[in-house]
Design a protein around this motif. Structure first.
Motif, PDB file in Angstrom:
ATOM      1  N   VAL A  44       1.054  -1.290   0.194  1.00  0.00           N
ATOM      2  CA  VAL A  44      -0.143  -0.064   0.018  1.00  0.00           C
ATOM      3  C   VAL A  44       0.750   1.274  -0.223  1.00  0.00           C
ATOM      4  CG1 VAL A  44      -1.746   1.515   1.430  1.00  0.00           C
ATOM      5  CG2 VAL A  44      -2.022  -1.316   1.092  1.00  0.00           C
ATOM      6  N   ALA A  46       0.730   5.424   0.417  1.00  0.00           N
ATOM      7  CA  ALA A  46      -0.070   6.494   0.615  1.00  0.00           C
ATOM      8  C   ALA A  46       0.543   7.731  -0.025  1.00  0.00           C
ATOM      9  CB  ALA A  46       0.118   6.784   2.200  1.00  0.00           C
ATOM     10  N   THR A  70      -1.859  -1.283  -3.981  1.00  0.00           N
ATOM     11  CA  THR A  70      -2.681  -0.312  -4.119  1.00  0.00           C
ATOM     12  C   THR A  70      -2.126   1.064  -3.823  1.00  0.00           C
ATOM     13  OG1 THR A  70      -4.438  -1.999  -3.186  1.00  0.00           O
ATOM     14  CG2 THR A  70      -4.861   0.532  -3.283  1.00  0.00           C
ATOM     15  N   ALA A  97      -5.792   9.278   1.396  1.00  0.00           N
ATOM     16  CA  ALA A  97      -4.815   8.583   2.176  1.00  0.00           C
ATOM     17  C   ALA A  97      -4.861   9.110   3.791  1.00  0.00           C
ATOM     18  CB  ALA A  97      -3.299   8.335   1.752  1.00  0.00           C
ATOM     19  N   SER A 102      -9.953   4.938   3.993  1.00  0.00           N
ATOM     20  CA  SER A 102      -9.345   4.451   2.590  1.00  0.00           C
ATOM     21  C   SER A 102      -8.722   3.060   2.949  1.00  0.00           C
ATOM     22  CB  SER A 102      -8.471   5.572   2.053  1.00  0.00           C
ATOM     23  OG  SER A 102      -9.167   6.710   2.078  1.00  0.00           O
ATOM     24  N   TYR A 103      -8.290   2.796   3.800  1.00  0.00           N
ATOM     25  CA  TYR A 103      -7.400   1.449   4.020  1.00  0.00           C
ATOM     26  C   TYR A 103      -8.133   0.155   4.224  1.00  0.00           C
ATOM     27  CZ  TYR A 103      -3.737   5.084   4.376  1.00  0.00           C
ATOM     28  OH  TYR A 103      -2.749   5.940   4.207  1.00  0.00           O
ATOM     29  N   ARG A 104      -9.674   0.349   4.554  1.00  0.00           N
ATOM     30  CA  ARG A 104     -10.134  -0.603   5.176  1.00  0.00           C
ATOM     31  C   ARG A 104      -9.984  -1.856   4.559  1.00  0.00           C
ATOM     32  NH1 ARG A 104     -16.153   1.640   6.184  1.00  0.00           N
ATOM     33  NH2 ARG A 104     -14.752   3.154   7.382  1.00  0.00           N
ATOM     34  N   THR A 107      -5.782  -3.227   3.842  1.00  0.00           N
ATOM     35  CA  THR A 107      -4.965  -3.733   4.890  1.00  0.00           C
ATOM     36  C   THR A 107      -5.688  -4.990   5.692  1.00  0.00           C
ATOM     37  OG1 THR A 107      -5.890  -1.829   6.187  1.00  0.00           O
ATOM     38  CG2 THR A 107      -3.864  -1.406   4.890  1.00  0.00           C
ATOM     39  N   VAL A 112       4.162  -0.907   3.583  1.00  0.00           N
ATOM     40  CA  VAL A 112       3.462   0.355   3.553  1.00  0.00           C
ATOM     41  C   VAL A 112       4.323   1.335   3.162  1.00  0.00           C
ATOM     42  CG1 VAL A 112       1.949   2.164   4.857  1.00  0.00           C
ATOM     43  CG2 VAL A 112       1.641  -0.300   5.175  1.00  0.00           C
ATOM     44  N   LEU A 136      -2.043  -1.075  10.121  1.00  0.00           N
ATOM     45  CA  LEU A 136      -2.152  -1.315   8.774  1.00  0.00           C
ATOM     46  C   LEU A 136      -1.107  -2.361   8.224  1.00  0.00           C
ATOM     47  CD1 LEU A 136      -2.025   2.655   7.829  1.00  0.00           C
ATOM     48  CD2 LEU A 136      -4.206   1.063   8.149  1.00  0.00           C
TER      49      LEU A 136
END
Length: 204
Positions: A44, A46, A70, A97, A102-104, A107, A112, A136
């Motif tokens: 991920v 951000a 992502t 971010a 937005s991370y639901r 993660t 990260v 996360l």
């Protein structure tokens, strides 16, 4: 052209501090991939911008299909540029971010990326974000982050906050002839369930 698209123009100069920082981040990302033999990995990023760190590394690897990345970015032109790379395993989302929502669904992640984040948010937001990163990350997850060392230099505090949050420092690059720094931290503490809502930071 937006401010954040113009910001990316410095990547065109291989001698710029931004290009040098990118190469260090990419090197850490490549090393991390080399050290992870799993068949599936999640990344991920951000405030990903045009996603050059992730996209350029994965685009040059034969094992890129084992990585699902992502990228979270709000600038529509940067989102379009990242999507234009056409990597099937990279999902580019126009999303905030700084919002935990937005991370639901992406993660916990194995890696990260917080490149270009900590220098564009307030100090309290930096501390809040570091404290939230165990939410996360998967067990043993890694965070790669960047921050300028210009006065007042917050990097010492950031490194201490990572330790408080249960991370062990793997690397800290601080070239003497420039002000940027790149940190790599691995979660050795216990991961936590992601909170459903809340704000990590406000990008400025």
């Amino acid at each position: 052209m937006s401010e954040w698209v113009r910001w990316h123009e410095a990547y065109g100069d291989p001698g710029s501090a931004l290009s040098r920082r990118l190469r260090i981040v990419q090197g850490h990302l490549a090393d991390w991939l080399d050290g992870r033999p799993e068949a599936e990995l999640t990344v991920v990023s951000a405030c990903a911008g045009q996603g050059r760190d992730v996209i350029e590394v994965l685009g040059g690897r034969d094992d890129a299909d084992r990585v699902h990345a992502t990228l979270l970015e709000t600038d529509p032109a940067n989102v379009a540029a990242a999507r234009a790379a056409g990597l099937s395993t990279v999902d580019v989302r126009r999303a905030d971010a700084g919002n935990l929502a937005s991370y639901r669904d992406i993660t916990p992640a194995d890696l990260v990326l917080m490149a270009g984040v900590f220098g564009n948010i307030g100090d309290d937001d930096v501390r809040r974000t570091v404290a939230a990163l165990p939410h996360l990350c998967r067990p043993g997850g890694t965070v790669i982050w960047t921050r300028s060392r210009r006065d007042p230099d917050l990097t010492g505090s950031i490194r201490a906050w990572f330790a408080e949050a249960g991370f062990a420092e793997q690397a800290f690059d601080a070239p003497e002839d420039t002000l940027f720094s790149v940190g790599v931290h691995r979660l050795t503490g216990t991961p936590r369930t992601p909170p459903p809502t809340g704000r990590l930071f406000t990008f400025r």
